[in-house]
Design a protein around this motif. Structure first.
Motif, PDB file in Angstrom:
ATOM      1  N   VAL A 143       0.870  -1.175   0.000  1.00 54.66           N
ATOM      2  CA  VAL A 143       0.000   0.000   0.000  1.00 54.66           C
ATOM      3  C   VAL A 143       0.905   1.222   0.000  1.00 54.66           C
ATOM      4  CG1 VAL A 143      -1.778   1.288   1.264  1.00 54.66           C
ATOM      5  CG2 VAL A 143      -1.795  -1.231   1.287  1.00 54.66           C
ATOM      6  N   ASP A 144       0.815   2.024  -1.053  1.00 48.01           N
ATOM      7  CA  ASP A 144       1.553   3.289  -1.116  1.00 48.01           C
ATOM      8  C   ASP A 144       3.065   3.133  -0.912  1.00 48.01           C
ATOM      9  OD1 ASP A 144      -0.899   4.603  -1.448  1.00 48.01           O
ATOM     10  OD2 ASP A 144      -1.152   4.867   0.712  1.00 48.01           O
ATOM     11  N   GLN A 145       3.651   1.992  -1.271  1.00 47.39           N
ATOM     12  CA  GLN A 145       5.088   1.812  -1.017  1.00 47.39           C
ATOM     13  C   GLN A 145       5.954   2.420  -2.106  1.00 47.39           C
ATOM     14  OE1 GLN A 145       7.111  -1.766   0.092  1.00 47.39           O
ATOM     15  NE2 GLN A 145       5.653  -2.150   1.726  1.00 47.39           N
ATOM     16  N   LEU A 146       5.696   2.057  -3.331  1.00 52.37           N
ATOM     17  CA  LEU A 146       6.524   2.557  -4.428  1.00 52.37           C
ATOM     18  C   LEU A 146       5.966   3.869  -4.967  1.00 52.37           C
ATOM     19  CD1 LEU A 146       9.098   1.428  -5.651  1.00 52.37           C
ATOM     20  CD2 LEU A 146       7.742   0.349  -7.420  1.00 52.37           C
ATOM     21  N   LEU A 147       4.640   3.931  -5.025  1.00 52.73           N
ATOM     22  CA  LEU A 147       3.947   5.133  -5.499  1.00 52.73           C
ATOM     23  C   LEU A 147       2.803   5.471  -4.546  1.00 52.73           C
ATOM     24  CD1 LEU A 147       3.629   4.270  -9.290  1.00 52.73           C
ATOM     25  CD2 LEU A 147       5.070   6.045  -8.306  1.00 52.73           C
ATOM     26  N   LEU A 172       5.116 -18.503 -11.811  1.00 55.08           N
ATOM     27  CA  LEU A 172       4.768 -17.134 -12.181  1.00 55.08           C
ATOM     28  C   LEU A 172       3.913 -16.496 -11.123  1.00 55.08           C
ATOM     29  CD1 LEU A 172       1.603 -16.881 -13.422  1.00 55.08           C
ATOM     30  CD2 LEU A 172       2.664 -18.085 -15.288  1.00 55.08           C
ATOM     31  N   CYS A 173       3.688 -15.212 -11.281  1.00 57.30           N
ATOM     32  CA  CYS A 173       2.951 -14.413 -10.312  1.00 57.30           C
ATOM     33  C   CYS A 173       1.833 -13.659 -11.026  1.00 57.30           C
ATOM     34  CB  CYS A 173       3.929 -13.436  -9.663  1.00 57.30           C
ATOM     35  SG  CYS A 173       3.212 -12.333  -8.444  1.00 57.30           S
ATOM     36  N   LEU A 174       0.657 -13.639 -10.413  1.00 55.94           N
ATOM     37  CA  LEU A 174      -0.461 -12.818 -10.884  1.00 55.94           C
ATOM     38  C   LEU A 174      -0.613 -11.647  -9.929  1.00 55.94           C
ATOM     39  CD1 LEU A 174      -3.142 -15.585 -11.595  1.00 55.94           C
ATOM     40  CD2 LEU A 174      -1.609 -14.481 -13.241  1.00 55.94           C
ATOM     41  N   THR A 175      -0.820 -10.452 -10.469  1.00 59.13           N
ATOM     42  CA  THR A 175      -0.888  -9.236  -9.653  1.00 59.13           C
ATOM     43  C   THR A 175      -2.075  -8.386 -10.062  1.00 59.13           C
ATOM     44  OG1 THR A 175       1.525  -9.232  -9.478  1.00 59.13           O
ATOM     45  CG2 THR A 175       0.414  -7.165  -8.954  1.00 59.13           C
ATOM     46  N   ALA A 176      -2.715  -7.773  -9.073  1.00 55.41           N
ATOM     47  CA  ALA A 176      -3.748  -6.760  -9.313  1.00 55.41           C
ATOM     48  C   ALA A 176      -3.233  -5.451  -8.733  1.00 55.41           C
ATOM     49  CB  ALA A 176      -5.064  -7.147  -8.640  1.00 55.41           C
ATOM     50  N   ILE A 177      -3.421  -4.363  -9.472  1.00 54.21           N
ATOM     51  CA  ILE A 177      -2.934  -3.058  -9.037  1.00 54.21           C
ATOM     52  C   ILE A 177      -4.046  -2.032  -9.222  1.00 54.21           C
ATOM     53  CG2 ILE A 177      -1.897  -2.607 -11.294  1.00 54.21           C
ATOM     54  CD1 ILE A 177       0.324  -1.067  -9.823  1.00 54.21           C
ATOM     55  N   GLY A 178      -4.185  -1.146  -8.234  1.00 54.90           N
ATOM     56  CA  GLY A 178      -5.243  -0.157  -8.329  1.00 54.90           C
ATOM     57  C   GLY A 178      -5.035   0.997  -7.369  1.00 54.90           C
ATOM     58  N   PRO A 179      -5.928   1.975  -7.429  1.00 57.94           N
ATOM     59  CA  PRO A 179      -5.842   3.116  -6.519  1.00 57.94           C
ATOM     60  C   PRO A 179      -6.028   2.671  -5.071  1.00 57.94           C
ATOM     61  CG  PRO A 179      -7.377   3.544  -8.326  1.00 57.94           C
ATOM     62  CD  PRO A 179      -7.045   2.088  -8.367  1.00 57.94           C
ATOM     63  N   SER A 180      -5.181   3.160  -4.193  1.00 57.87           N
ATOM     64  CA  SER A 180      -5.268   2.786  -2.777  1.00 57.87           C
ATOM     65  C   SER A 180      -6.624   3.126  -2.176  1.00 57.87           C
ATOM     66  CB  SER A 180      -4.164   3.489  -1.976  1.00 57.87           C
ATOM     67  OG  SER A 180      -2.902   3.090  -2.435  1.00 57.87           O
TER      68      SER A 180
END
Length: 185
Positions: free
Chosen positions: A118-122, A141-149
């Motif tokens: 949460v909010d670590q890199l950006l 492999l890795c699956l990732t979800a990314i979104g607004p905090s």
């Protein structure tokens, strides 16, 4: 038995994962990606935009930080320690695997089978990531979800985490992993 092992070796985890990403992005409602270990660490091989916009430089071929991304933390937790230590050192975090706080974080990733930031890199950006295993129990492999905090609910029991975990378990089973070791916590 031998025929089954031969067929497992011919299944391409990358192709299977990429085929699942569009539906996964729609189910989760956020951008998703698949990553494998590349020359310099966790490398994004495919990104599928979700309906919720997130403005980050997440493109094919991008190497993810091992220390500061959900993807990287999954690779650190399940990847070969020597390669992980080398990638961390290249990022300026030599000895990070011996750091008690980071070690505890990776143990939680292993226990829940999910990495999160949460909010670590950006600032304003959060992510969840899960491992996929093959029929030999190897992390592939890795699956990732990314979104607004502000809108991506975090935690191992959040809806996005459950969708990711379900997708990883289904992929792992298609790759021959037993149901008990393919996912869940």
């Amino acid at each position: 038995m031998q025929l089954g092992l031969i067929s497992l070796q011919q299944v391409d985890p990358v192709r299977l994962a990429i085929a699942e990403l569009p539906a996964l992005a729609q189910r989760i409602g956020y951008t998703v990606s698949a990553s494998v270990w590349g020359d310099n660490g966790p490398t994004i091989i495919r990104v599928e935009e979700g309906p919720t916009a997130v403005y980050v430089a997440m493109r094919h071929g991008t190497t993810a930080s091992v220390r500061h991304t959900a993807t990287g933390k999954v690779f650190a937790a399940f990847g070969p320690p020597g390669r992980v230590a080398a990638a961390l050192a290249a990022e300026g975090y030599a000895g990070a695997l011996a750091d008690p706080a980071f070690a505890a974080e990776l143990e939680a990733v292993r226990a829940h089978r999910i990495g999160e930031v949460v909010d670590q890199l950006l600032s304003g950006v959060s992510a969840l990531a899960v491992p996929v295993f093959n029929g030999f129990g190897e992390f592939v492999l890795c699956l990732t979800a990314i979104g607004p905090s502000a809108t991506l609910r975090m935690g191992p029991d959040s809806p996005a985490a459950q969708h990711l975990r379900d997708a990883a378990q289904a992929l792992s089973q298609r790759l021959g992993a037993p149901a008990a070791s393919a996912g869940g916590h």
